[in-house]
Design a protein around this motif. Structure first.
Motif, mmCIF file in Angstrom:
data_model
loop_
_atom_site.group_PDB
_atom_site.id
_atom_site.type_symbol
_atom_site.label_atom_id
_atom_site.label_comp_id
_atom_site.label_asym_id
_atom_site.label_seq_id
_atom_site.Cartn_x
_atom_site.Cartn_y
_atom_site.Cartn_z
ATOM 1 N N GLU A 1 8.256 0.398 -1.088
ATOM 2 C CA GLU A 1 7.466 0.345 -2.417
ATOM 3 C C GLU A 1 7.672 1.460 -3.288
ATOM 4 N N LEU A 2 7.934 1.133 -4.534
ATOM 5 C CA LEU A 2 8.228 2.100 -5.693
ATOM 6 C C LEU A 2 6.808 2.993 -5.639
ATOM 7 N N ILE A 3 6.837 4.218 -5.376
ATOM 8 C CA ILE A 3 5.629 5.050 -5.680
ATOM 9 C C ILE A 3 5.601 5.725 -7.140
ATOM 10 N N VAL A 4 6.629 6.173 -7.493
ATOM 11 C CA VAL A 4 6.759 6.938 -8.779
ATOM 12 C C VAL A 4 7.971 6.514 -9.574
ATOM 13 N N VAL B 1 5.527 9.833 -16.976
ATOM 14 C CA VAL B 1 5.288 9.049 -15.987
ATOM 15 C C VAL B 1 5.224 7.601 -16.366
ATOM 16 N N GLU B 2 5.847 6.662 -15.824
ATOM 17 C CA GLU B 2 5.836 5.315 -16.150
ATOM 18 C C GLU B 2 5.067 4.630 -14.929
ATOM 19 N N VAL B 3 5.375 4.950 -13.719
ATOM 20 C CA VAL B 3 4.616 4.466 -12.607
ATOM 21 C C VAL B 3 4.008 5.427 -11.724
ATOM 22 N N GLY B 4 2.931 5.528 -11.161
ATOM 23 C CA GLY B 4 2.387 6.446 -10.204
ATOM 24 C C GLY B 4 1.284 7.277 -11.034
ATOM 25 N N GLU B 5 0.758 8.139 -10.238
ATOM 26 C CA GLU B 5 -0.295 8.917 -10.869
ATOM 27 C C GLU B 5 0.207 9.958 -11.904
ATOM 28 N N PRO B 6 -0.379 9.984 -12.966
ATOM 29 C CA PRO B 6 -0.288 10.975 -14.193
ATOM 30 C C PRO B 6 -0.002 12.158 -13.730
ATOM 31 N N SER C 1 -13.825 14.738 -16.497
ATOM 32 C CA SER C 1 -13.341 14.103 -15.337
ATOM 33 C C SER C 1 -13.852 12.686 -15.176
ATOM 34 N N SER C 2 -15.088 12.209 -16.133
ATOM 35 C CA SER C 2 -15.455 11.004 -16.182
ATOM 36 C C SER C 2 -14.768 10.009 -17.033
ATOM 37 N N ASN C 3 -13.673 10.564 -17.827
ATOM 38 C CA ASN C 3 -13.220 9.550 -18.536
ATOM 39 C C ASN C 3 -12.345 8.834 -18.095
ATOM 40 N N PRO C 4 -11.931 7.383 -18.505
ATOM 41 C CA PRO C 4 -11.246 6.597 -17.856
ATOM 42 C C PRO C 4 -9.918 7.303 -17.606
ATOM 43 N N VAL C 5 -9.220 6.734 -16.272
ATOM 44 C CA VAL C 5 -7.785 7.473 -16.063
ATOM 45 C C VAL C 5 -6.903 6.248 -16.029
ATOM 46 N N PHE C 6 -5.853 6.065 -16.729
ATOM 47 C CA PHE C 6 -5.064 4.926 -16.621
ATOM 48 C C PHE C 6 -3.655 5.064 -15.973
ATOM 49 N N ARG D 1 -4.300 0.328 -13.006
ATOM 50 C CA ARG D 1 -5.460 0.738 -12.588
ATOM 51 C C ARG D 1 -6.175 1.588 -13.493
ATOM 52 N N ILE D 2 -7.377 1.249 -14.179
ATOM 53 C CA ILE D 2 -8.085 2.245 -14.962
ATOM 54 C C ILE D 2 -9.100 2.478 -14.222
ATOM 55 N N ARG D 3 -9.542 3.731 -13.794
ATOM 56 C CA ARG D 3 -10.868 4.319 -13.064
ATOM 57 C C ARG D 3 -11.498 4.835 -14.125
ATOM 58 N N ASN D 4 -12.893 4.978 -13.501
ATOM 59 C CA ASN D 4 -14.143 5.494 -14.182
ATOM 60 C C ASN D 4 -14.471 4.334 -15.360
#
Length: 203
Positions: free
Chosen positions: A46-49, A66-71, A88-93, A105-108
């Motif tokens: 699987e592609l991780i980054v 970054v296109e794929v993976g954790e910012p 840290s509570s802002n949405p993370v895309f 995935r968009i967290r928060n």
């Protein structure tokens, strides 16, 4: 002149492979000077980054996008520093693909699922996420489809919401699945050194 297909661009690029930490890391250098770096899980393939770097018009090396993976994490600020940092509570895309889908995935995002609407804008070739309470709006493209000149298909798009995270999936068309399989076969032929000197094999 015929448009060179994306798989041909990938095959004609200079590639370097490195096996490290359970990952296959590939560095691509394209004829136009752009660079791409990818990391694959050795067990699952699987592609991780996936990240990109371009030179500026003055030839200065830009930073990785970054296109794929954790910012990529920004500078770490100590508690007593005056640096402004993102809440840290802002949405993370972020994008985290599976074998069969592109996935974002968009967290928060703590709103219930029925607040969200996810749709495609065919004219701008992008996905639009919005909330009925006007608290969140995001527009993003699917570069893989753009590079392969493939149409957007509304039936491939779906979303779910759990643990304050919105997960948007777009089922990969068969052309992309074929391309990814073909590329993976190519990459596995590259001789990747294990941690030591990188074996620069140009294809």
């Amino acid at each position: 002149m015929a448009v060179e297909s994306w798989i041909d661009v990938l095959k004609s690029s200079k590639k370097t492979a490195l096996i490290h930490d359970g990952k296959r890391k590939i560095h691509y250098l394209f004829t136009d000077g752009k660079e791409m770096a990818e990391e694959y899980d050795l067990k699952t393939d699987e592609l991780i980054v996936r990240k990109w770097r371009h030179k500026s018009t003055l030839g200065v090396q830009g930073s990785w996008l970054v296109e794929v993976g954790e910012p990529l994490a920004g500078p770490v600020a100590s508690l007593d520093s005056d640096m402004i940092k993102e809440n840290s509570s802002n949405p993370v895309f972020m994008r985290k693909d599976t074998k069969t889908s592109f996935q974002w995935r968009i967290r928060n995002l703590s709103y219930p699922k029925d607040v969200f609407s996810v749709s495609l804008d065919q004219s701008e070739r992008c996905v639009i996420i919005k909330t009925s309470n006007k608290k969140y709006y995001k527009k993003f493209s699917i570069p893989d489809l753009d590079r392969s000149h493939l149409p957007l298909d509304s039936s491939a798009l779906s979303f779910t919401h759990a643990n304050n995270t919105l997960i948007v999936s777009y089922k990969k068309p068969k052309e992309i699945l074929t391309l990814e399989q073909e590329l993976l076969t190519e990459l596995k032929k590259l001789k990747g050194s294990a941690d030591g000197d990188v074996d620069c094999k140009t294809q």
